[in-house]
Design a protein around this motif. Structure first.
Motif, PDB file in Angstrom:
ATOM      1  N   PHE A  39      21.176  33.206  88.159  1.00  0.00           N
ATOM      2  CA  PHE A  39      22.020  32.825  89.297  1.00  0.00           C
ATOM      3  C   PHE A  39      23.411  33.386  89.031  1.00  0.00           C
ATOM      4  CE2 PHE A  39      24.679  30.398  92.016  1.00  0.00           C
ATOM      5  CZ  PHE A  39      23.909  29.694  92.924  1.00  0.00           C
ATOM      6  N   VAL A  40      23.946  34.139  89.999  1.00  0.00           N
ATOM      7  CA  VAL A  40      25.313  34.650  89.915  1.00  0.00           C
ATOM      8  C   VAL A  40      26.119  33.932  90.996  1.00  0.00           C
ATOM      9  CG1 VAL A  40      26.813  36.678  90.087  1.00  0.00           C
ATOM     10  CG2 VAL A  40      24.518  36.899  89.078  1.00  0.00           C
ATOM     11  N   ASN A  41      27.177  33.234  90.570  1.00  0.00           N
ATOM     12  CA  ASN A  41      27.970  32.493  91.552  1.00  0.00           C
ATOM     13  C   ASN A  41      29.056  33.374  92.168  1.00  0.00           C
ATOM     14  OD1 ASN A  41      30.230  32.518  89.829  1.00  0.00           O
ATOM     15  ND2 ASN A  41      30.477  30.305  89.853  1.00  0.00           N
ATOM     16  N   VAL A  42      29.875  32.794  93.041  1.00  0.00           N
ATOM     17  CA  VAL A  42      30.865  33.565  93.795  1.00  0.00           C
ATOM     18  C   VAL A  42      31.946  34.206  92.929  1.00  0.00           C
ATOM     19  CG1 VAL A  42      30.557  32.354  95.982  1.00  0.00           C
ATOM     20  CG2 VAL A  42      32.242  31.523  94.349  1.00  0.00           C
ATOM     21  N   THR A  43      32.177  33.679  91.738  1.00  0.00           N
ATOM     22  CA  THR A  43      33.193  34.284  90.867  1.00  0.00           C
ATOM     23  C   THR A  43      32.585  35.212  89.827  1.00  0.00           C
ATOM     24  OG1 THR A  43      33.183  32.462  89.270  1.00  0.00           O
ATOM     25  CG2 THR A  43      34.725  32.292  91.141  1.00  0.00           C
ATOM     26  N   ARG A 117       6.240  33.167  95.295  1.00  0.00           N
ATOM     27  CA  ARG A 117       5.363  32.059  95.682  1.00  0.00           C
ATOM     28  C   ARG A 117       4.464  31.707  94.502  1.00  0.00           C
ATOM     29  NH1 ARG A 117       2.418  32.170 101.160  1.00  0.00           N
ATOM     30  NH2 ARG A 117       2.320  34.382 100.648  1.00  0.00           N
ATOM     31  N   ASP A 118       4.346  30.406  94.240  1.00  0.00           N
ATOM     32  CA  ASP A 118       3.355  29.933  93.281  1.00  0.00           C
ATOM     33  C   ASP A 118       2.579  28.792  93.935  1.00  0.00           C
ATOM     34  OD1 ASP A 118       4.846  27.540  92.981  1.00  0.00           O
ATOM     35  OD2 ASP A 118       5.821  28.229  91.153  1.00  0.00           O
ATOM     36  N   VAL A 119       1.770  28.100  93.201  1.00  0.00           N
ATOM     37  CA  VAL A 119       0.935  27.050  93.796  1.00  0.00           C
ATOM     38  C   VAL A 119       1.761  25.900  94.352  1.00  0.00           C
ATOM     39  CG1 VAL A 119      -1.099  27.589  92.397  1.00  0.00           C
ATOM     40  CG2 VAL A 119       0.574  25.928  91.561  1.00  0.00           C
ATOM     41  N   SER A 120       3.025  25.783  93.908  1.00  0.00           N
ATOM     42  CA  SER A 120       3.896  24.698  94.375  1.00  0.00           C
ATOM     43  C   SER A 120       4.666  25.035  95.640  1.00  0.00           C
ATOM     44  CB  SER A 120       4.902  24.339  93.277  1.00  0.00           C
ATOM     45  OG  SER A 120       4.246  23.952  92.103  1.00  0.00           O
ATOM     46  N   GLY A 121       4.826  26.316  95.942  1.00  0.00           N
ATOM     47  CA  GLY A 121       5.629  26.751  97.082  1.00  0.00           C
ATOM     48  C   GLY A 121       6.478  27.945  96.681  1.00  0.00           C
ATOM     49  N   TRP A 122       7.541  28.200  97.439  1.00  0.00           N
ATOM     50  CA  TRP A 122       8.440  29.330  97.170  1.00  0.00           C
ATOM     51  C   TRP A 122       9.568  28.867  96.258  1.00  0.00           C
ATOM     52  CZ3 TRP A 122       7.549  34.308  98.515  1.00  0.00           C
ATOM     53  CH2 TRP A 122       6.513  34.539  99.433  1.00  0.00           C
ATOM     54  N   ARG A 123       9.764  29.620  95.175  1.00  0.00           N
ATOM     55  CA  ARG A 123      10.769  29.303  94.169  1.00  0.00           C
ATOM     56  C   ARG A 123      11.604  30.559  93.912  1.00  0.00           C
ATOM     57  NH1 ARG A 123      10.155  24.758  90.771  1.00  0.00           N
ATOM     58  NH2 ARG A 123       7.937  24.605  91.142  1.00  0.00           N
ATOM     59  N   ALA A 124      12.887  30.377  93.621  1.00  0.00           N
ATOM     60  CA  ALA A 124      13.773  31.524  93.374  1.00  0.00           C
ATOM     61  C   ALA A 124      13.642  32.018  91.938  1.00  0.00           C
ATOM     62  CB  ALA A 124      15.220  31.155  93.659  1.00  0.00           C
ATOM     63  N   VAL A 125      13.550  33.340  91.793  1.00  0.00           N
ATOM     64  CA  VAL A 125      13.616  33.961  90.471  1.00  0.00           C
ATOM     65  C   VAL A 125      15.031  34.484  90.225  1.00  0.00           C
ATOM     66  CG1 VAL A 125      11.171  34.539  90.377  1.00  0.00           C
ATOM     67  CG2 VAL A 125      12.782  36.218  91.262  1.00  0.00           C
ATOM     68  N   SER A 126      15.794  34.655  91.309  1.00  0.00           N
ATOM     69  CA  SER A 126      17.167  35.122  91.192  1.00  0.00           C
ATOM     70  C   SER A 126      17.948  34.731  92.441  1.00  0.00           C
ATOM     71  CB  SER A 126      17.185  36.644  91.019  1.00  0.00           C
ATOM     72  OG  SER A 126      18.486  37.102  90.740  1.00  0.00           O
ATOM     73  N   ALA A 127      19.241  34.481  92.255  1.00  0.00           N
ATOM     74  CA  ALA A 127      20.121  34.183  93.388  1.00  0.00           C
ATOM     75  C   ALA A 127      21.493  34.770  93.106  1.00  0.00           C
ATOM     76  CB  ALA A 127      20.243  32.685  93.618  1.00  0.00           C
ATOM     77  N   GLN A 128      22.145  35.222  94.159  1.00  0.00           N
ATOM     78  CA  GLN A 128      23.527  35.676  94.056  1.00  0.00           C
ATOM     79  C   GLN A 128      24.284  35.179  95.275  1.00  0.00           C
ATOM     80  OE1 GLN A 128      24.271  39.482  92.518  1.00  0.00           O
ATOM     81  NE2 GLN A 128      26.421  39.463  93.080  1.00  0.00           N
TER      82      GLN A 128
END
Length: 154
Positions: A39-43, A117-128
């Motif tokens: 995860f990369v935040n705004v700063t 997507r996995d058996v639980s639903g959609w999950r993030a591997v990366s975010a910016q």
């Protein structure tokens, strides 16, 4: 087995993120990510792993973001295959506390989520998360700080 926090459609991920934000629990945000996510935040802070994503969110949500709300704006999904998607969403934030205890003006960012997507639903591997500076072209670094500028207006 599905996880009720995780969306069954990738386009619903930003709303799931907003619900986790409203919980004021960093662990709820981290639960939307894979164990090895980043995860990369705004700063530009760059966190690796679920625990490293949870901790700063927990701190912020219990302090300067404690009275914030998120509103999802424009959202676009690009499928990268049957089990991977790229989601961009404009998110409007209001209620942030200033260092002196006042209330900051509302602001907006654009999130980019890479989902799996996995058996639980959609999950993030990366975010910016990228701050939106309306009407500006770039940032200019000078005097030990930086500011958003528009060269066309200079």
């Amino acid at each position: 087995m599905s996880d009720p926090r995780l969306p069954s459609d990738p386009g619903d991920f930003p709303a799931a993120f907003a619900r986790a934000w409203a919980s004021r629990e960093g662990a709820e945000i981290a639960a939307l990510f894979t164990e090895d996510a980043d995860f990369v935040n705004v700063t530009g802070l760059w966190w690796h792993g679920r625990a490293a994503i949870a901790a700063p969110h927990d701190y912020a949500l219990k302090s300067f973001f404690s009275e914030t709300s998120l509103r999802i704006g424009r959202c676009e999904v690009r499928m990268l295959g049957p089990d991977h998607a790229l989601v961009r969403a404009r998110i409007h934030l209001k209620g942030q506390r200033t260092p002196d205890g006042g209330t900051a003006d509302p602001r907006q960012t654009i999130f980019l989520f890479v989902l799996q997507r996995d058996v639980s639903g959609w999950r993030a591997v990366s975010a910016q998360n990228t701050e939106v500076s309306p009407g500006k072209e770039t940032h200019l670094s000078e005097g030990g700080g930086h500011r958003a500028v528009d060269y066309r207006a200079e």
